[in-house]
Write a protein that holds these residues in place. Structure first.
Motif, short mmCIF file in Angstrom:
data_model
loop_
_atom_site.label_atom_id
_atom_site.label_comp_id
_atom_site.label_asym_id
_atom_site.label_seq_id
_atom_site.Cartn_x
_atom_site.Cartn_y
_atom_site.Cartn_z
N PHE A 189 37.31 48.78 31.09
CA PHE A 189 38.37 47.94 30.81
C PHE A 189 38.29 47.58 29.40
CE2 PHE A 189 37.50 47.23 35.32
CZ PHE A 189 38.82 47.04 35.81
N PRO A 190 38.74 48.53 28.57
CA PRO A 190 38.60 48.54 27.09
C PRO A 190 39.40 47.22 26.47
CG PRO A 190 39.79 50.50 27.73
CD PRO A 190 39.37 49.95 28.89
N ASP A 191 40.42 46.88 27.15
CA ASP A 191 41.38 45.59 26.75
C ASP A 191 40.48 44.19 27.12
OD1 ASP A 191 43.52 47.11 25.90
OD2 ASP A 191 44.35 46.77 27.88
N GLY A 192 39.17 44.39 27.85
CA GLY A 192 38.22 43.24 27.86
C GLY A 192 38.24 42.83 29.38
N ILE A 193 37.39 41.83 29.46
CA ILE A 193 37.04 41.25 30.85
C ILE A 193 37.11 39.63 30.51
CG2 ILE A 193 35.56 40.79 32.62
CD1 ILE A 193 34.28 43.51 32.06
N GLY A 194 38.02 39.00 31.21
CA GLY A 194 38.08 37.80 31.20
C GLY A 194 37.54 36.86 32.04
N SER A 199 45.39 51.12 25.94
CA SER A 199 43.98 51.07 26.24
C SER A 199 43.64 51.56 27.63
CB SER A 199 42.94 49.96 26.14
OG SER A 199 43.36 49.17 24.80
N PRO A 200 44.00 52.89 28.01
CA PRO A 200 44.10 53.28 29.22
C PRO A 200 42.64 53.18 29.80
CG PRO A 200 44.25 55.34 27.84
CD PRO A 200 44.54 53.99 27.12
N ARG A 201 42.36 52.82 31.25
CA ARG A 201 41.09 52.84 31.71
C ARG A 201 40.39 54.22 31.74
NH1 ARG A 201 40.11 51.00 36.83
NH2 ARG A 201 42.11 51.34 37.45
N ALA A 202 39.22 54.70 31.64
CA ALA A 202 38.60 55.77 31.72
C ALA A 202 38.94 56.50 32.88
CB ALA A 202 37.03 55.80 31.76
N PHE A 203 39.10 56.05 34.21
CA PHE A 203 39.37 56.60 35.30
C PHE A 203 40.82 57.07 35.23
CE2 PHE A 203 41.77 56.04 39.42
CZ PHE A 203 41.15 56.64 40.18
N ALA A 234 50.60 44.11 29.39
CA ALA A 234 50.61 45.58 29.16
C ALA A 234 48.97 45.97 29.13
CB ALA A 234 51.34 45.95 27.97
N ARG A 235 48.36 45.19 29.48
CA ARG A 235 46.80 45.36 29.33
C ARG A 235 46.23 45.91 30.60
NH1 ARG A 235 44.82 39.94 26.24
NH2 ARG A 235 46.29 39.59 24.73
N ASP A 236 45.18 46.37 30.33
CA ASP A 236 44.23 46.90 31.59
C ASP A 236 42.86 45.99 31.49
OD1 ASP A 236 45.57 48.86 32.99
OD2 ASP A 236 45.08 50.37 31.36
N LEU A 238 45.94 44.66 35.89
CA LEU A 238 44.82 43.64 36.23
C LEU A 238 44.19 43.83 37.35
CD1 LEU A 238 43.85 40.97 35.23
CD2 LEU A 238 45.48 39.84 36.68
N ARG A 239 42.93 43.74 37.27
CA ARG A 239 41.96 43.66 38.43
C ARG A 239 41.20 42.25 38.41
NH1 ARG A 239 41.65 49.22 40.12
NH2 ARG A 239 43.54 49.83 39.35
N VAL A 240 41.16 41.89 39.62
CA VAL A 240 40.37 40.48 39.81
C VAL A 240 39.11 40.54 40.43
CG1 VAL A 240 40.70 38.09 40.51
CG2 VAL A 240 42.64 39.37 39.50
N LEU A 241 38.03 40.07 40.05
CA LEU A 241 36.73 39.93 40.60
C LEU A 241 36.60 38.32 40.71
CD1 LEU A 241 34.14 41.06 41.91
CD2 LEU A 241 33.31 40.79 39.68
N ALA A 242 36.57 37.89 42.07
CA ALA A 242 36.28 36.58 42.52
C ALA A 242 35.15 36.09 43.04
CB ALA A 242 37.55 36.00 43.22
N THR A 243 34.19 35.06 42.65
CA THR A 243 33.14 34.65 43.70
C THR A 243 33.52 33.15 44.26
OG1 THR A 243 32.05 33.18 42.03
CG2 THR A 243 31.69 35.68 41.82
#
Ligand SMILES: Nc1ncnc2c1ncn2[C@@H]1O[C@H](COP(=O)(O)OP(=O)(O)OP(=O)(O)O)[C@@H](O)[C@H]1O
Ligand SMILES: [Mg+2]
Length: 305
Positions: A143-148, A48-52, A189-191, A220-225
């Motif tokens: 992120f077609p592999d999803g958002i955790g 699942s490559p990201r659109a970008f 192996a996921r985006d 992996l990308r991370v968004l933290a609050t």
């Protein structure tokens, strides 16, 4: 480790690369992505490559519009088999008031290569979680592999944190494996995007975990609050500040103030068709200003009104 699985996207990418006369290494360098990522895509290990990423690859390969569209379609179809299982962020229960520009700017950061950890910082009740929810919705298609989504506010300790991240991604523990090993193995192996919501009381445990995950999981990308930043080299900090309060005491000033909008919106949840009566404008302006535009305080004030 997952073996070669062949995917329609991987096969098509490989064909285009060979036609362009490029090695995997050369394509990776020109596209600014890792050679491991190119290899994983071609072998179907990353499905699942990201659109970008698809767009950058198509540009680098010099594909025309029709070929780009075909590549995008095949990428979607290849990812489709996994869609059902992809984790998702929760939907916000109330709409975002104001902050459209902040939401879009953070979403744009997460879409760019090179920005792997974005932390929304700010005091309690300022709207970090609400903004993170809106950002997560905005980037869902990237992120077609999803958002955790890992809500950490009620957790205590590093083990609980790892467990929360594993369950956010739907990772199943393997017998005899530490949770962290199962996690890194299964998402390798996921985006995906990981949202760590309310990190402040676990800041050093979050920093250690994020540091390791970013090193081991290239996609992996991370968004933290967090009320405090995580202090990692990869971190981009975006402070979240209060909602703009009315600049003057007139109805026009209220129209342009997200703080006043939030008050009216919340009051309407309790009192149908709630409107600011003519002459009450200065009182609302004073409330917004005295509460410094802090969303949580404005909600509480609206509930008392
Ligand atoms: N822009 C906004 N639009 C609508 N509601 C908002 C907005 N910002 C905040 N809120 C509301 O204000 C309250 C506090 O926001 P939120 O929980 O996001 O704050 P926070 O910064 O995450 O606080 P904490 O540090 O305590 O976790 C929530 O009920 C949220 O729904
Ligand atoms: Mg929060």
């Amino acid at each position: 480790m997952a073996g070669d699985q062949h995917s329609a996207f991987g096969d098509l990418l490989r064909r285009h690369r060979l036609v362009a006369g490029l090695s995997q290494q050369a394509l990776a360098e020109r596209a600014g992505i890792s050679v491991d990522a190119v290899a994983a895509l071609e072998r179907g290990r990353r499905r699942s490559p990201r659109a970008f990423t698809v767009r950058v690859l198509a540009d680098t390969l010099g594909l025309g519009q029709a070929q780009l569209e075909q590549l995008v379609e095949v990428a979607k179809a290849t990812a489709g088999g996994q869609r059902g299982r992809a984790p998702r962020a929760p939907a916000p229960v109330t709409p975002l008031v104001g902050r459209a520009a902040e939401r879009d700017a953070v979403a744009a950061l997460l879409r760019q290569d090179g920005y792997r950890l974005v932390t929304l910082t700010g005091p309690g009740g300022v709207g970090k979680t609400q903004l993170a929810l809106a950002v997560a919705r905005r980037v869902a298609d990237d992120f077609p592999d999803g958002i955790g989504w890992a809500p950490l506010a009620l957790l205590d300790g590093a083990d609980a944190l790892t467990q929360a991240v594993a369950s956010a991604f739907g990772v199943r523990e393997k017998p005899g494996n530490a949770v962290l090993d199962s996690l890194t193995e299964q998402i390798a192996a996921r985006d995906q995007l990981l949202v760590l919501d309310n990190c402040e009381h676990l800041a050093s445990a979050c920093a250690a975990l994020v540091d390791r995950l970013l090193a081991e999981v290239a996609g992996l990308r991370v968004l933290a609050t967090s009320r405090e930043r995580l202090r990692l080299a990869a971190e981009v900090v975006r402070p979240v500040t209060s909602l703009p309060v009315p600049r003057g005491r007139h109805r026009d000033d209220l129209e342009h103030s997200p703080a006043a909008h939030l008050f009216v919106q919340r009051a309407r949840q309790l009192v149908p068709y709630f409107e600011i009566a003519p002459g009450d404008e200065p009182a609302l302006v004073r409330i917004c200003q005295e509460l410094d535009g802090l969303p949580l305080a404005i909600e509480l004030a609206a509930a008392r009104s």
